[in-house]
Design an enzyme around this catalytic site. Structure first.
Site, short mmCIF file in Angstrom:
data_model
loop_
_atom_site.label_atom_id
_atom_site.label_comp_id
_atom_site.label_asym_id
_atom_site.label_seq_id
_atom_site.Cartn_x
_atom_site.Cartn_y
_atom_site.Cartn_z
N LYS A 281 -14.30 -0.11 -3.89
CA LYS A 281 -15.40 0.24 -2.98
C LYS A 281 -16.53 0.91 -3.75
O LYS A 281 -17.71 0.59 -3.57
CB LYS A 281 -14.90 1.20 -1.89
CG LYS A 281 -13.96 0.57 -0.91
CD LYS A 281 -13.62 1.56 0.20
CE LYS A 281 -12.45 1.06 1.01
NZ LYS A 281 -11.87 2.09 1.85
N GLU B 235 0.82 -1.22 0.00
CA GLU B 235 0.00 0.00 0.00
C GLU B 235 0.85 1.26 0.00
O GLU B 235 0.41 2.30 -0.46
CB GLU B 235 -0.93 0.02 1.23
CG GLU B 235 -2.24 -0.70 1.00
CD GLU B 235 -3.28 -0.44 2.09
OE1 GLU B 235 -2.96 0.15 3.13
OE2 GLU B 235 -4.43 -0.87 1.89
N HIS C 96 8.11 -26.55 -1.41
CA HIS C 96 7.47 -27.64 -2.16
C HIS C 96 6.34 -27.12 -3.03
O HIS C 96 5.51 -27.88 -3.50
CB HIS C 96 6.98 -28.71 -1.18
CG HIS C 96 8.12 -29.29 -0.40
ND1 HIS C 96 8.71 -30.50 -0.71
CD2 HIS C 96 8.82 -28.80 0.66
CE1 HIS C 96 9.71 -30.72 0.13
NE2 HIS C 96 9.80 -29.71 0.97
#
Ligand code: PA5
Length: 449
Positions: free
Chosen positions: A424, A289, A310
């Site tokens: 949003k 951010e 792995h």
């Protein structure tokens, strides 16, 4: 003296010592801008002085509140998203017994989380669990208007009031929010919740050393004074000098930016301790951010080794060569466990008999680092002696300070997050929030085509 050590030797070759040294005057300027609060986003630099400015009285008040909710709860539900929960979870997970949730010896309440997703099943199952447990809620939102925690808190408020009755329920809720603004502040005042304020000049992802992080950590039974002590030592060290060879945060920010300029666009934070999985998540938010904007920024990724050797190990060793790795290394384990001797030795592991598991982990770490360096993945190593409160305090402040400097090197504002808003607006429009009618029409059309 700080405990944290940084080793960048395994980046030399891809970058040079001369290139590092050439950054001295630029980084000194950024260092001065940061501590004198003159750089980009300088109205969000309260965190720079937090460790030294938080008083013992404030810490005592947090501890007292934590004790009250701990004493009558099996569970504490921390409601928050992003910077409003990741720091607490990072520290609690790093310090907790891995099996605390299943252990009968757990003396302190177990901390669980809500409001960091919008899964119906998650919240259904949470409420189902809470039917049979005594619990308290710590609801954390700086803005007080974030959808995910607001939604979860609406469900939880309803549940806790039905379970205990309104008056008793209100004693079990603590709010951490803005000192004066926002819907949560308003609700907390109306309902008379115990409330802690988040300073205006401290953004979410830099807020772990405020009640945002410290209250849940204290409620989980850990020593917040020691965390702050570690952070204070780091603060003193990092503020004292901007010299690359004296300041590990300066060195880290310079080296990672040089690697970025050489085409290493992804930084993988690797740990060899499952306890650090959420510390990595906290770090990813902090760096992602803070730096990912204006079409630039190192992409922060994380791996938990040896588990991910792995899975992601293949890509790191052999995929696109755009990665550098930062290993977060813990020198000592808290407990001692040796490999037992086996008479039949069918697994061929008797050569390890009598040796500590930690030693095997260390060799896995060293071997992985050399293999990755051979595969053209330069390596930065950050070491702490052990996983305890003080060292975590150091690490938190170290990464915050280095992140801010790094953002300045990149010439972005490391303290805003304009990109977070885009989803949003679309979500509100699609849900039919009043005022979003026109966007809804456009988005519905786009989804159909
Ligand atoms: O770093 C940030 O500012 C964000 O990640 C916020 O912490 C997150 O969006 C939650 O915001 P709030 O605490 O206002 O609910």
């Amino acid at each position: 003296m700080i405990n944290l050590k940084i080793d960048i030797k395994k980046t030399i070759g891809i970058i040079t010592q001369n290139e590092i040294d050439a950054y001295q005057s630029i980084i000194s300027q950024h260092h001065s801008d940061l501590i004198n609060k003159k750089g980009k986003g300088n109205d969000f630099l309260g965190w720079v002085d937090l460790p030294s400015s938080i008083s013992n009285d404030q810490l005592d008040e947090i501890n007292k509140s934590a004790e009250i909710i701990s004493n009558n709860s099996d569970l504490i539900v921390v409601v928050g998203i992003g910077g409003s929960y990741l720091g607490a979870k990072a520290v609690i997970d790093a310090l907790n017994n891995q099996f605390a949730a299943l252990s009968n010896n757990q003396k302190k309440p177990f901390v669980i989380y809500a409001g960091n997703n919008i899964s119906e099943d998650y919240h259904f199952e949470l409420l189902e669990l809470l039917n049979n447990k005594d619990y308290s809620i710590v609801v954390i939102s700086k803005s007080g208007t974030t959808t995910e925690p607001a939604l979860a808190f609406r469900l939880l408020k309803n549940h806790i009031e039905n379970k205990y009755g309104k008056e008793a329920a209100n004693q079990r809720i603590v709010a951490v929010t803005d000192f004066s603004r926002g819907a949560l502040k308003q609700l907390a005042t109306t309902e008379n919740y115990k409330t802690f304020g988040i300073p205006d000049d401290v953004g979410g992802r830099y807020s772990v050393l405020t009640p945002v992080g410290l209250l849940p950590i204290a409620a989980a039974g850990f020593d917040i004074k020691k965390i702050v002590e570690g952070a204070r030592k780091m603060e003193t060290t990092l503020k004292a000098s901007s010299k690359i060879e004296e300041n590990p945060a300066v060195l880290y920010s310079v080296v990672r930016n040089l690697l970025y300029q050489k085409g290493k666009k992804i930084e993988i934070l690797a740990n060899f301790q499952p306890y650090l999985q959420y510390f990595t998540e906290w770090w990813k938010q902090l760096y992602g951010e803070s730096e990912g904007k204006e079409s630039k920024g190192i992409f922060p990724a994380g791996v938990n080794f040896s588990t991910d050797l792995h899975s992601m190990g293949q890509y790191v060793q052999d995929g696109l060569r755009i990665i550098f790795e930062t290993v977060l290394s813990v020198e000592n384990s808290k407990n001692s466990l040796k490999v037992p001797f086996d008479e039949n030795d069918l697994d061929g592991l008797n050569f390890l008999a009598g040796r500590n598991i930690q030693e095997i982990n260390e060799k896995a770490e060293a071997g992985t680092m050399l293999a990755h360096v051979d595969g053209n993945v330069p390596n930065i190593k950050i070491t702490i002696p052990k996983l305890d409160e003080e060292n975590l305090g150091e690490l938190i402040y170290f990464f915050e300070f280095a992140c801010a400097l790094s953002g300045y090197v990149l010439d972005v504002n490391p303290f805003d997050q304009p990109g977070v808003e885009a989803y949003k607006a679309n979500m509100f429009a699609l849900l039919g929030k009043p005022g979003f009618e026109k966007q809804k029409e456009e988005l519905d059309k786009r989804l159909k085509n």
